[in-house]
Design an enzyme around this catalytic site. Structure first.
Site, PDB file in Angstrom:
ATOM      1  N   CYS A  66       0.993  -1.134  -0.417  1.00  0.00           N
ATOM      2  CA  CYS A  66       0.209   0.089   0.464  1.00  0.00           C
ATOM      3  C   CYS A  66       0.370   1.367   0.004  1.00  0.00           C
ATOM      4  CB  CYS A  66      -1.331  -0.069   1.136  1.00  0.00           C
ATOM      5  SG  CYS A  66      -2.200   1.581   1.286  1.00  0.00           S
ATOM      6  N   CYS A  70       0.734   5.402   6.657  1.00  0.00           N
ATOM      7  CA  CYS A  70       0.169   4.328   8.390  1.00  0.00           C
ATOM      8  C   CYS A  70       1.250   3.527   9.325  1.00  0.00           C
ATOM      9  CB  CYS A  70      -0.880   4.084   7.489  1.00  0.00           C
ATOM     10  SG  CYS A  70      -1.850   4.586   7.037  1.00  0.00           S
ATOM     11  N   CYS A  73       0.496   0.128  10.505  1.00  0.00           N
ATOM     12  CA  CYS A  73      -0.130  -0.906   9.425  1.00  0.00           C
ATOM     13  C   CYS A  73       1.382  -1.737   8.949  1.00  0.00           C
ATOM     14  CB  CYS A  73      -0.741  -0.265   7.850  1.00  0.00           C
ATOM     15  SG  CYS A  73      -1.787  -1.370   6.952  1.00  0.00           S
ATOM     16  N   CYS A 112     -16.469  -9.257   5.943  1.00  0.00           N
ATOM     17  CA  CYS A 112     -15.868  -7.594   5.624  1.00  0.00           C
ATOM     18  C   CYS A 112     -14.746  -8.057   5.065  1.00  0.00           C
ATOM     19  CB  CYS A 112     -15.170  -7.735   7.006  1.00  0.00           C
ATOM     20  SG  CYS A 112     -16.180  -7.065   7.576  1.00  0.00           S
ATOM     21  N   CYS A 144     -19.040  -5.669   3.991  1.00  0.00           N
ATOM     22  CA  CYS A 144     -18.335  -4.315   4.123  1.00  0.00           C
ATOM     23  C   CYS A 144     -17.053  -4.853   3.055  1.00  0.00           C
ATOM     24  CB  CYS A 144     -18.107  -4.741   5.298  1.00  0.00           C
ATOM     25  SG  CYS A 144     -17.559  -3.138   6.062  1.00  0.00           S
ATOM     26  N   CYS A 204     -19.088   2.690   8.727  1.00  0.00           N
ATOM     27  CA  CYS A 204     -18.175   1.498   9.703  1.00  0.00           C
ATOM     28  C   CYS A 204     -17.226   2.811   9.596  1.00  0.00           C
ATOM     29  CB  CYS A 204     -17.739   0.624   9.221  1.00  0.00           C
ATOM     30  SG  CYS A 204     -17.255  -0.564  10.409  1.00  0.00           S
ATOM     31  N   ARG A 276     -17.588  -2.833  17.378  1.00  0.00           N
ATOM     32  CA  ARG A 276     -17.258  -3.859  17.330  1.00  0.00           C
ATOM     33  C   ARG A 276     -15.648  -3.611  18.277  1.00  0.00           C
ATOM     34  NH1 ARG A 276     -17.717  -2.894  12.465  1.00  0.00           N
ATOM     35  NH2 ARG A 276     -19.806  -4.766  12.446  1.00  0.00           N
TER      36      ARG A 276
HETATM   37  N1  SAM Z   1      -6.235   0.835   3.206  1.00  0.00           N
HETATM   38  C1  SAM Z   1      -8.007   0.439   3.876  1.00  0.00           C
HETATM   39  C2  SAM Z   1      -7.775   2.170   4.798  1.00  0.00           C
HETATM   40  O1  SAM Z   1      -6.992   2.280   5.676  1.00  0.00           O
HETATM   41  O2  SAM Z   1      -9.009   2.242   4.852  1.00  0.00           O
HETATM   42  C3  SAM Z   1      -7.845   0.125   4.177  1.00  0.00           C
HETATM   43  C4  SAM Z   1      -7.714  -1.647   4.947  1.00  0.00           C
HETATM   44  S1  SAM Z   1      -6.825  -1.277   6.617  1.00  0.00           S
HETATM   45  C5  SAM Z   1      -5.853  -2.317   7.030  1.00  0.00           C
HETATM   46  C6  SAM Z   1      -8.311  -0.584   7.695  1.00  0.00           C
HETATM   47  C7  SAM Z   1      -7.617  -0.457   9.178  1.00  0.00           C
HETATM   48  O3  SAM Z   1      -7.280  -1.264   9.877  1.00  0.00           O
HETATM   49  C8  SAM Z   1      -6.905   0.961   9.148  1.00  0.00           C
HETATM   50  O4  SAM Z   1      -7.832   1.663   9.366  1.00  0.00           O
HETATM   51  C9  SAM Z   1      -6.911   0.258  10.967  1.00  0.00           C
HETATM   52  O5  SAM Z   1      -7.761   1.230  11.852  1.00  0.00           O
HETATM   53  C10 SAM Z   1      -6.616  -1.024  11.377  1.00  0.00           C
HETATM   54  N2  SAM Z   1      -5.747  -1.268  11.702  1.00  0.00           N
HETATM   55  C11 SAM Z   1      -4.531  -2.183  10.597  1.00  0.00           C
HETATM   56  N3  SAM Z   1      -3.461  -2.039  11.042  1.00  0.00           N
HETATM   57  C12 SAM Z   1      -3.996  -1.850  12.419  1.00  0.00           C
HETATM   58  C13 SAM Z   1      -2.845  -2.731  13.541  1.00  0.00           C
HETATM   59  N4  SAM Z   1      -1.142  -3.129  13.247  1.00  0.00           N
HETATM   60  N5  SAM Z   1      -3.538  -2.645  14.488  1.00  0.00           N
HETATM   61  C14 SAM Z   1      -4.902  -2.170  14.844  1.00  0.00           C
HETATM   62  N6  SAM Z   1      -5.360  -1.791  13.769  1.00  0.00           N
HETATM   63  C15 SAM Z   1      -5.005  -1.858  12.565  1.00  0.00           C
HETATM   64 FE1  SF4 Z   2      -2.757   1.427   3.501  1.00  0.00          FE
HETATM   65 FE2  SF4 Z   2      -2.253  -0.228   5.914  1.00  0.00          FE
HETATM   66 FE3  SF4 Z   2      -2.709   2.650   5.720  1.00  0.00          FE
HETATM   67 FE4  SF4 Z   2      -4.770   1.110   4.560  1.00  0.00          FE
HETATM   68  S1  SF4 Z   2      -4.329   1.139   7.200  1.00  0.00           S
HETATM   69  S2  SF4 Z   2      -4.304   2.842   3.885  1.00  0.00           S
HETATM   70  S3  SF4 Z   2      -3.904  -0.467   4.027  1.00  0.00           S
HETATM   71  S4  SF4 Z   2      -1.379   1.808   5.208  1.00  0.00           S
END
Ligand code: SAM
Ligand code: SF4
Ligand code: DTB
Length: 335
Positions: A66, A70, A73, A112, A144, A204, A276
């Site tokens: 990606c 973040c 992530c 989801c 979802c 959500c 949730r």
């Molecule tokens: N890329 C899309 C986005 O960011 O909206 C969808 C996938 S993203 C992985 C979905 C959510 O997963 C993120 O907004 C975050 O809140 C949660 N998430 C991702 N990695 C995480 C982690 N290591 N611990 C807790 N929540 C996490």
């Molecule tokens: Fe990309 Fe992860 Fe951020 Fe979603 S949370 S936008 S998958 S880097």
């Protein structure tokens, strides 16, 4: 501030507000735990009688690579946790639908699907997403999607395919946001939420704690969520899963009672939303999860995996729900 007392616990007594201040939210979040729990239970019992818990199953359809940065992530190409040398893992429609069927058979009633994208792109992968959504809906499951930003046209196509809900989290407070993500703004996030709403898709939207934020940041995040009118239909509360190779890898696990406080406060602020209990349940322990259910969590992610990390085993969750004496929502409605 309106405070319910036990004799007022009726569905009619539930007050929906969209004018919370950060100070009011903080006052709730920091209440003596017994008072906070009592208040949350009163609201929960009034708004959602019966302690019914929805089981939502999660599948990563497109994993890793990606563009966003973040910090939490494992799928960001900016983090060494991402498997950058590998071709992207992308599931095809039939494989996804097989997972959805298995999730339904295991007892889930919401499926989801996640894409590690900055934004949805048109083309074959979007066509496949639409086919997945309609296939999941045909099975009688809620569908979802979480796939980053989208256009009005894409939102409307997803709505036409039958999408129940779109997940797009605010993650943290507007004030702390830049410490966590620099490649898109809070405003971008809010605009996407508006597009989803305008297309008639449920929202959500929630966040993560345990990323080094302050109590003020948690209050501010909950305040933004609680002032969205109408409230997001579901609000995932995640505890950071600190994954090796991400900038947050060394952060310690959140105190389970902090999750209880977040859930209870979210319940009071957004009485009718699904709250949730999301990532981080493995670190919570049985008793803290039961306190979260008691405080108003009425959904969990169910299945051995989240997106890239593990989740409690389904058997353990079945046992937990039975020990807590709560009903699974799809089974409750079949009565
Ligand atoms: N890329 C899309 C986005 O960011 O909206 C969808 C996938 S993203 C992985 C979905 C959510 O997963 C993120 O907004 C975050 O809140 C949660 N998430 C991702 N990695 C995480 C982690 N290591 N611990 C807790 N929540 C996490
Ligand atoms: Fe990309 Fe992860 Fe951020 Fe979603 S949370 S936008 S998958 S880097
Ligand atoms: C949400 O708020 N939490 C889920 C779901 N929405 C998409 C994702 C949690 C991901 C945890 C880290 C991982 O497994 O990669």
């Amino acid at each position: 501030m309106t405070v319910l007392v036990a004799k007022d616990v009726t569905p009619e007594s539930v007050v929906l507000r969209y004018d919370w201040t950060v100070e009011q939210v903080r006052e709730l979040l920091e209440r003596p735990l017994m008072d906070l729990l009592w208040q949350a239970q009163l609201v929960h019992r009034a708004a959602n009688p019966g302690y019914r818990v929805q089981l939502a199953s999660l599948l990563s359809v497109k994993t890793g690579g990606c563009q966003e940065d973040c910090a939490y992530c494992p799928q960001s190409m900016h983090n060494s946790s991402d498997n950058q040398g590998q071709p992207e893992l992308v599931f095809q429609v039939q494989t996804v639908l097989e997972h959805a069927r298995a999730a339904k058979e295991a007892g889930a009633d919401r499926f989801c699907m996640g894409w590690a994208w900055r934004e949805i792109r048109d083309g074959t992968q979007f066509e496949a997403m639409l086919a997945m959504v309609s296939g999941v809906r045909e099975m009688g499951l809620e569908a979802c999607v979480t796939a980053g930003m989208l256009t009005d046209e894409q939102a409307s196509q997803l709505a036409d395919a039958g999408l129940t809900s779109y997940n797009h989290n605010l993650d943290t407070s507007p004030e702390y946001y830049e410490q966590i993500i620099t490649t898109r703004t809070y405003h971008d996030r809010l605009e996407t939420l508006q597009r989803v709403r305008s297309a008639g898709i449920s929202l959500c939207c929630g966040g993560i704690i345990g990323m080094g934020e302050s109590i003020e940041d948690r209050s501010s995040l909950l305040c933004v969520l609680a002032n969205i009118n109408p409230h997001p239909e579901s609000v995932p509360i995640n505890a950071l899963v600190a994954v090796e190779g991400t900038p947050l890898e060394d952060l310690s696990t959140v105190d389970p009672l902090e999750m209880v406080r977040m859930v209870a406060t979210a319940r009071i602020l957004m009485p009718r939303s699904r709250v949730r209990l999301s990532a981080g349940r493995e670190q919570l322990g049985r008793e803290a999860q039961i306190l979260c259910l008691q405080a108003g969590a009425d959904s969990i992610f169910y299945g051995d995996r989240l997106l890239t990390t593990s989740n409690p085993h389904v058997e353990a969750d079945r046992e937990l729900l039975a020990q807590a004496g709560v009903q699974v929502s799809c089974e409750a409605t079949e009565e």
